[in-house]
Design an enzyme around this catalytic site. Structure first.
Site, mmCIF file in Angstrom:
data_model
loop_
_atom_site.group_PDB
_atom_site.id
_atom_site.type_symbol
_atom_site.label_atom_id
_atom_site.label_comp_id
_atom_site.label_asym_id
_atom_site.label_seq_id
_atom_site.Cartn_x
_atom_site.Cartn_y
_atom_site.Cartn_z
ATOM 1 N N CYS A 102 -2.177 8.952 2.763
ATOM 2 C CA CYS A 102 -2.447 8.469 1.303
ATOM 3 C C CYS A 102 -3.373 8.648 0.512
ATOM 4 O O CYS A 102 -3.649 8.432 0.099
ATOM 5 C CB CYS A 102 -1.865 7.383 1.557
ATOM 6 N N GLU A 111 0.797 -1.087 -0.127
ATOM 7 C CA GLU A 111 0.041 0.089 -0.248
ATOM 8 C C GLU A 111 0.885 1.335 -0.470
ATOM 9 O O GLU A 111 1.334 1.694 0.881
ATOM 10 C CB GLU A 111 -1.161 0.262 1.294
#
Length: 480
Positions: A286, A248
């Site tokens: 993010c 990720e």
């Protein structure tokens, strides 16, 4: 909280071979002296994980579920203590630290529930003459012990997203937290130590980043789950191409405000959400809002509203519950973002507000007229910066969102159902959030991206699937 001069080796507190210091991002004060395991201690943790793997995989579901439920309840019970640890080590405003604690408790609760539901599938094989009297049972089993590597921006909940799914399926896990924010992970170790999980099921190794290579390469850890920067993540995958690697790696979250989203109340709400979720962790998420594309018919009004909403945010001491925007993780991070803003302005961008830095604190920033090749557009800023640009209709807006090396999540403000389904079909991202910013994440839903945003999915059930593999059992001679 446990003594940070000790770490968790196979579920037991152990003195480290050396120590390092953790400082507050806000004022630089030393928060703790933390244990650093030696190479021989790392070896013991890996050996313990490999040794216990068969036992943990065979552990009854109710035992694993009860352990995860215990952790969930203890996180909630000691939530205020945990939130203050998160704020002190990461600089996250206390309001958002409390939200992270609540999410971590929920993540472990989902792990407990999914551990009880994770069963299998029956397939009739007598659909063809050769399969008469046969039945297939397909179940999932752990791929093996997991190495979980976590970043600084969610020092509790991103650890939870590694630990809960692994233990739910019966896979031992070694957690390697970010050196800047190890205190939350060590605290979580104390809660795990209060369960009945067998020794070796988990370790928290507060090793430096340069020690990760040996852990990644160790064949006894066949699964690596990494959350962090792209260059590091892809280098891990390149180093161990035969391992199962979950990455990720972040993104440069985009928002489209469609032409139908033009009512004054609509634009005010969109502006408020954009301003808040571009800055809520100093942009260090993010899925923080970074790029905003608004149809030209609503652009001017949206810009005015965003600037007003940004101006209403309060920055300062993250321990103050009234603070909306805290510091970046350190001065170097703030200097980098400041430099990227300067580059954009030098290339012709307009600095509408913000852009000033004091230590690790950077004022929330709004930029317009930014060249498409500027780093604040093309790369992940990971700072409190919003880039606003007008677009001409949906075709232009969707194309601008997709013109990115990343593809984590996108937000689309629209009331039109056809636009929502088109966005889902055309946007090359892991998730589309309609009527809100891309920063929304529910811990039980699949979460991950495309392109440079990584491979694999988190979200408790999705991660359990990702960390396990199918095995088929064929039964013969049955009277079906």
């Amino acid at each position: 909280m446990p003594d940070p001069t000790q770490f968790w080796l196979a579920g037991r507190l152990t003195a480290g071979a050396s120590t390092f210091t953790v400082r507050s991002p806000y004022d630089g004060k030393i928060l703790a002296t933390v244990a650093e395991p030696g190479a021989d201690q790392v070896e013991l943790a890996v050996a313990a994980a490999a040794s216990v793997a068969p036992q943990l995989s065979a552990l009854p579901a109710h035992v694993r579920a009860s352990a995860l439920a215990h952790v969930s309840k203890e996180i909630a019970r000691r939530g205020d203590e945990l939130a203050r640890i998160i704020t002190s080590e990461s600089g996250k405003p206390l309001t958002w630290a409390r939200a992270e604690v609540a999410r971590a408790s929920s993540t472990f609760r989902w792990g407990a529930e999914e551990a009880r539901r994770f069963a299998g599938e029956l397939t009739r094989l007598d659909t063809d003459p050769t399969g008469e009297g046969r039945l297939a049972l397909t179940r999932r089993f752990p791929r093996g012990p997991v190495l979980g590597i976590t970043p600084f921006n969610f020092p509790l909940n991103l650890v939870a997203h590694k630990v809960a799914p692994a233990l739910a399926i019966g896979a031992p896990i070694i957690i390697k937290p970010a050196p800047r924010t190890p205190l939350s992970a060590l605290f979580l170790g104390e809660l795990l130590a209060g369960t009945d999980l067998p020794e070796g099921s988990w370790s928290v190794l507060t090793v430096p980043n340069d020690a990760v290579g040996a852990l990644v390469a160790d064949p006894r850890l066949p699964v690596v789950s990494f959350t962090g920067s792209g260059p590091v993540g892809w280098s891990i995958r390149d180093a161990v191409p035969r391992k199962h690697v979950v990455l990720e790696l972040g993104g440069n979250g985009a928002v489209l405000v469609a032409p139908d989203f033009r009512a004054a109340d609509d634009l005010a709400r969109a502006a408020g959400r954009i301003a808040l979720f571009a800055n809520y962790q100093a942009g260090q998420s993010c899925i923080a809002v970074q790029r905003v594309y608004a149809d030209r018919s609503v652009y001017d009004e949206l810009l005015d509203q965003v600037v007003k909403a940004v101006g209403a945010l309060r920055d300062g001491d993250p321990a103050d519950p009234a603070t909306d925007v805290g510091p970046l993780i350190d001065v170097a991070a703030a200097q980098r973002v400041e430099a990227w803003i300067g580059e954009a302005v030098a290339a012709g961008a307009t600095l509408v507000c913000g852009g000033t830095r004091t230590g690790a604190n950077l004022a929330p920033t709004v930029l317009t007229d930014v060249p498409a090749d500027a780093r604040v557009v093309q790369e992940e800023v990971f700072g409190p910066v919003i880039v606003l640009s007008p677009v001409d209709g949906l075709d232009d807006g969707f194309a601008r969102i997709n013109d990115s090396a990343f593809g984590l999540q996108a937000g689309v403000f629209t009331h039109d159902l056809a636009t929502a389904f088109r966005a889902h079909r055309e946007l090359a991202v892991g998730g589309v959030v309609v009527g809100d910013v891309p920063s929304y994440r529910a811990d039980q839903m699949p979460y991950g991206g495309t392109k440079g945003s990584g491979i694999g999915r988190e979200g408790v059930r999705s991660a359990m699937t990702d960390l396990s593999e199918e095995r088929v059992l064929v039964l013969t001679g049955l009277d079906l």
